[in-house]
Design a protein around this motif. Structure first.
Motif, mmCIF file in Angstrom:
data_model
loop_
_atom_site.group_PDB
_atom_site.id
_atom_site.type_symbol
_atom_site.label_atom_id
_atom_site.label_comp_id
_atom_site.label_asym_id
_atom_site.label_seq_id
_atom_site.Cartn_x
_atom_site.Cartn_y
_atom_site.Cartn_z
ATOM 1 N N ALA A 147 -13.591 2.327 2.912
ATOM 2 C CA ALA A 147 -12.512 2.685 1.924
ATOM 3 C C ALA A 147 -11.971 1.252 1.573
ATOM 4 O O ALA A 147 -11.545 0.685 2.160
ATOM 5 C CB ALA A 147 -11.447 3.684 2.925
ATOM 6 N N THR A 148 -11.989 1.235 0.141
ATOM 7 C CA THR A 148 -11.479 0.322 -0.363
ATOM 8 C C THR A 148 -10.845 0.536 -1.844
ATOM 9 O O THR A 148 -11.241 1.371 -2.591
ATOM 10 C CB THR A 148 -12.548 -0.917 -0.610
ATOM 11 O OG1 THR A 148 -12.047 -2.142 -1.245
ATOM 12 C CG2 THR A 148 -13.695 -0.519 -1.449
ATOM 13 N N LYS A 208 -19.544 -13.054 4.516
ATOM 14 C CA LYS A 208 -19.260 -13.564 3.278
ATOM 15 C C LYS A 208 -19.251 -15.155 3.037
ATOM 16 O O LYS A 208 -18.692 -15.541 2.240
ATOM 17 C CB LYS A 208 -18.074 -12.983 2.511
ATOM 18 C CG LYS A 208 -18.258 -11.629 2.421
ATOM 19 C CD LYS A 208 -16.827 -10.962 1.928
ATOM 20 C CE LYS A 208 -16.102 -10.013 2.814
ATOM 21 N NZ LYS A 208 -14.792 -9.422 2.359
ATOM 22 N N LYS A 254 -10.997 -2.098 -4.150
ATOM 23 C CA LYS A 254 -11.233 -3.115 -4.820
ATOM 24 C C LYS A 254 -12.687 -2.732 -5.634
ATOM 25 O O LYS A 254 -12.782 -3.569 -6.765
ATOM 26 C CB LYS A 254 -11.835 -4.345 -3.915
ATOM 27 C CG LYS A 254 -10.199 -4.920 -3.397
ATOM 28 C CD LYS A 254 -10.214 -5.655 -2.009
ATOM 29 C CE LYS A 254 -8.882 -5.786 -1.502
ATOM 30 N NZ LYS A 254 -8.872 -6.679 -0.268
ATOM 31 N N GLU A 308 -14.040 -2.799 5.177
ATOM 32 C CA GLU A 308 -14.476 -2.812 6.519
ATOM 33 C C GLU A 308 -13.637 -3.636 7.429
ATOM 34 O O GLU A 308 -13.657 -3.087 8.697
ATOM 35 C CB GLU A 308 -15.939 -3.452 6.538
ATOM 36 C CG GLU A 308 -16.786 -3.004 7.621
ATOM 37 C CD GLU A 308 -18.121 -2.708 7.295
ATOM 38 O OE1 GLU A 308 -19.123 -3.766 7.324
ATOM 39 O OE2 GLU A 308 -18.459 -1.623 6.925
ATOM 40 N N ALA A 309 -13.033 -4.459 7.210
ATOM 41 C CA ALA A 309 -12.297 -5.373 7.760
ATOM 42 C C ALA A 309 -11.141 -4.592 8.697
ATOM 43 O O ALA A 309 -11.352 -4.942 9.935
ATOM 44 C CB ALA A 309 -11.662 -6.469 6.915
ATOM 45 N N LEU A 310 -10.179 -3.996 8.045
ATOM 46 C CA LEU A 310 -9.102 -3.279 8.903
ATOM 47 C C LEU A 310 -9.802 -2.300 9.901
ATOM 48 O O LEU A 310 -9.463 -2.117 11.026
ATOM 49 C CB LEU A 310 -8.209 -2.479 7.762
ATOM 50 C CG LEU A 310 -7.346 -3.623 7.005
ATOM 51 C CD1 LEU A 310 -6.303 -2.882 6.231
ATOM 52 C CD2 LEU A 310 -6.701 -4.823 8.042
ATOM 53 N N ILE A 313 0.831 -1.220 -0.050
ATOM 54 C CA ILE A 313 -0.038 0.015 -0.096
ATOM 55 C C ILE A 313 1.194 1.394 0.086
ATOM 56 O O ILE A 313 1.815 1.292 1.063
ATOM 57 C CB ILE A 313 -0.773 -0.173 1.152
ATOM 58 C CG1 ILE A 313 -1.657 -1.343 1.541
ATOM 59 C CG2 ILE A 313 -1.960 1.212 1.218
ATOM 60 C CD1 ILE A 313 -2.129 -1.449 2.961
#
Ligand SMILES: Nc1ncnc2c1ncn2[C@@H]1O[C@H](COP(=O)(O)OP(=O)(O)OP(=O)(O)O)[C@@H](O)[C@H]1O
Ligand SMILES: [Mg+2]
Length: 613
Positions: free
Chosen positions: A77-78, A307, A80, A98-100, A64
């Motif tokens: 924020a992504t 998911k 992808k 969302e994960a981080l 990143i």
């Protein structure tokens, strides 16, 4: 009434984390998925105290950039997806952004990354109530490391739900195994409390992949597995399914991936269970590692927060494809036949429309081909063939394919004598129960009754299908109350019922009349059967139930009509039985899922007698 306030970013993230971050294993799933999305080829995972104290995931992906680092930790924020079209055809594992953010709101998260464009890398941490990002330079080779410490340190309620270190570690291991099975091209390692526990090297060839599957699922699974690879109408199914004789008491060895994502899905389990019916011992669960690949636009992954579930655009097509492919793969398991369903259903179904569930009539058992069966005069199904000295073999059955022992189906022993049939020639009968035979590898032992039962059963099914099901009208039609939807389905699928010997008539918006039913079925259970079939049709677009019920009855008849123990057979009769086994589908197991034969190679015998040691 209280006043309305906007939640602080941290609290909003903590609420979101409730859905995504349940325990250390779920953190690892998210981090490893990010590394896979970043194109990493090597992923190293480290945990301490079951992951509660420390989780570290390191990859060699694209990294990143410094400017993007603060965004990586913020919610929504992504990199992808950008718009709805992207979401509907998403091919990456992540897409929510969302994960981080969630993880960093419930633990101390430190992310260090280097895109390879700059000298060194940068490190970011989220701080305080507003979770503003703090950046500092940090040495790191190309790739990303994420360190998560003290999970749930600020959410004590969550921490209480954590189990012992051992249990949490066990789940971490399970999650990583599942992920390692999802991508063979990547290398994975797992370190627990400073010790490397697993290390899976990249696996590109089939033998290498099978090695990884054996490492993860156990060598016994691989030894008893059939390799499948079927590509039809934009759907590809590949992987390994265990022979029915290697079944499990629990559904604990079932891995199913859709486009590289591990999922649990009702439709998928139903299709697989159906494919195993008729060969699986009652109450047992099949074992499999399977990969379904299809156009990402035809599957919706945005169904569930974790998911784990997907929705197929054409679920009937998928259900039917899975069922047919596996049914065929399992039907092909017989002595002398390489247990692999490499693309062989092609002859029966070449286009998407042919595979369509609506057109599929359960009377033609999908995936079955009886080419190798002799067409003996089709006696009535009720007349079970009886064992008699005039009984002759169904075919010459000299197979020149490698012969396979049930113990080593995936890697067949090389046979140097190709003229000997797979099950060899009978030598003797043992205690009126077993046939001893000699083949190219050594000794074969056959359970006479079990084998004959399967042969009789398959033959009865074949005859019954060739003849169309005999049906009888009811003197007094049986009325049954149904929902309007069920009645509509009965209308829509009238053909299916007719093919199976039923005649249903719509007697009103919510009632049906059973006018005719198959001779072989018992009238008492018929209403429940029709109900179950309708609910299958509504849920999955197809149903095997009527055929299953008929098969059960045929199975019982086959059992009674098969050669009993203590029946003396001469050598010719025994050889005829062996040849029939080679020509009969599913003959590796009896109707109850027990094995019918086993191989003892010369090497195994030598070992018993310590020859050449
Ligand atoms: N290991 C990594 N290597 C490179 N980029 C990463 C890595 N981990 C995260 N990122 C970047 O950080 C962004 C945010 O990651 P995060 O996991 O929060 O969201 P996501 O993966 O986009 O979606 P999801 O919430 O569904 O996982 C990613 O979109 C990606 O650009
Ligand atoms: Mg992610």
């Amino acid at each position: 009434m209280n006043k309305i306030f906007t939640l602080s970013p941290r609290l909003a993230n903590q609420i979101a984390a409730g859905e995504v971050v349940e325990r250390p294993a779920s953190v690892i799933k998210e981090l490893v998925e990010n590394s896979l999305d970043a194109g990493a080829t090597q992923l190293d995972v480290e945990v301490e105290q079951g992951g509660v104290k420390l989780i570290r995931v390191r990859d060699n992906g694209h990294g990143i950039s410094r400017d993007d680092l603060p965004l990586a930790l913020s919610r929504h924020a992504t990199s992808k997806i950008i718009n709805l079209d992207d979401l509907e055809a998403v091919a990456t594992l992540g897409f929510r952004g969302e994960a981080l953010a969630s993880i960093s709101s419930v633990a101390r998260l430190r992310l260090t990354s280097n895109t390879g464009d700059e000298e060194s890398g940068w490190c970011v941490e989220a701080e305080g109530r507003d979770m503003e990002a703090r950046l500092s330079p940090a040495g790191h080779p190309q790739g990303t490391s994420v360190e998560v410490r003290d999970l749930f340190f600020n959410t004590p309620a969550r921490r209480k739900f954590l189990r012992t270190e051992r249990t949490e570690y066990g789940r971490v291991e399970d999650v990583l195994k599942r992920l390692a099975l999802s991508r063979f091209a990547q290398g994975f390692s797992l370190k627990n409390n400073g010790r490397v526990v697993h290390s899976w090297r990249p696996a590109t060839t089939q033998p290498e992949q099978e090695r990884r599957v054996a490492q993860i699922c156990g060598p016994a699974f691989m030894e008893n597995a059939v390799h499948v690879d079927i590509d039809r109408a934009g759907l590809r199914l590949w992987g390994w399914v265990a022979l029915p004789t290697f079944s499990r008491s629990q559904a604990d060895l079932q891995h199913f991936y859709v486009n590289g994502r591990a999922i649990r899905d009702k439709l998928v389990s139903h299709a697989i269970r159906q494919a195993y019916q008729d060969v699986l011992y009652h109450g047992r669960h099949p074992a499999f590692v399977l990969y379904l690949e299809l156009d990402p636009g035809n599957v919706d992954v945005n169904v569930h927060p974790t998911k784990h579930e997907v929705r197929f655009r054409d679920s009937r097509l998928v259900h039917d494809f899975l069922f047919r492919s596996l049914h065929k793969a399992l039907a092909d398991v017989r002595p002398g036949n390489e247990p692999s369903a490499q693309d062989e259903i092609g002859a029966e179904a070449d286009t998407a429309s042919e595979l369509s569930a609506q057109q599929y009539s359960p009377t033609e058992q999908p995936g079955l081909s009886f080419a190798s069966q002799s067409s003996e005069p089709s006696g009535v199904a009720e007349r079970a063939p009886s064992w008699s000295p005039t009984y002759t073999s169904a075919g010459s059955a000299t197979s020149n394919r490698p012969s396979l022992g049930t113990s080593t189906p995936v890697m067949p022993p090389a046979s140097d004598d190709e003229s000997v049939p797979p099950l060899g020639y009978a030598v003797a009968q043992l205690k009126g129960i077993y046939i001893l035979a000699e083949n190219a590898e050594g000794m074969v032992v056959v359970d006479m009754h079990a084998a004959h039962e399967r042969i009789t059963y398959e033959r009865m099914k074949e005859q019954q299908q060739a003849q169309k099901i005999q049906s009888q009208p009811l003197l007094v039609p049986q009325a049954m109350a149904v929902s309007e939807k069920e009645a509509d389905y009965a209308d829509e699928f009238a053909d299916i019922f007719v093919n199976l010997g039923f005649e249903l008539e719509r007697a009103g918006p919510e009632s049906l009349l059973i006018r005719q039913l198959p001779v072989i079925l018992n009238r008492a259970n018929v209403e429940q059967l029709v109900r179950d079939v309708l609910s299958d049709l509504i849920e999955y677009g197809s149903s095997q139930r009527i055929q299953q019920n008929i098969n059960e009855i045929l199975g019982t008849m086959a059992c009674h009509g098969s050669v009993r123990a203590n029946r003396r057979l001469n050598i010719a009769e025994m050889n005829a039985l062996l040849r029939d086994m080679e020509a009969t589908e599913r003959s590796g197991q009896c109707n109850h899922g027990r094995p019918t034969w086993t191989q003892m190679s010369l090497a195994e015998l030598d070992k018993l007698f310590m020859r050449g040691q």
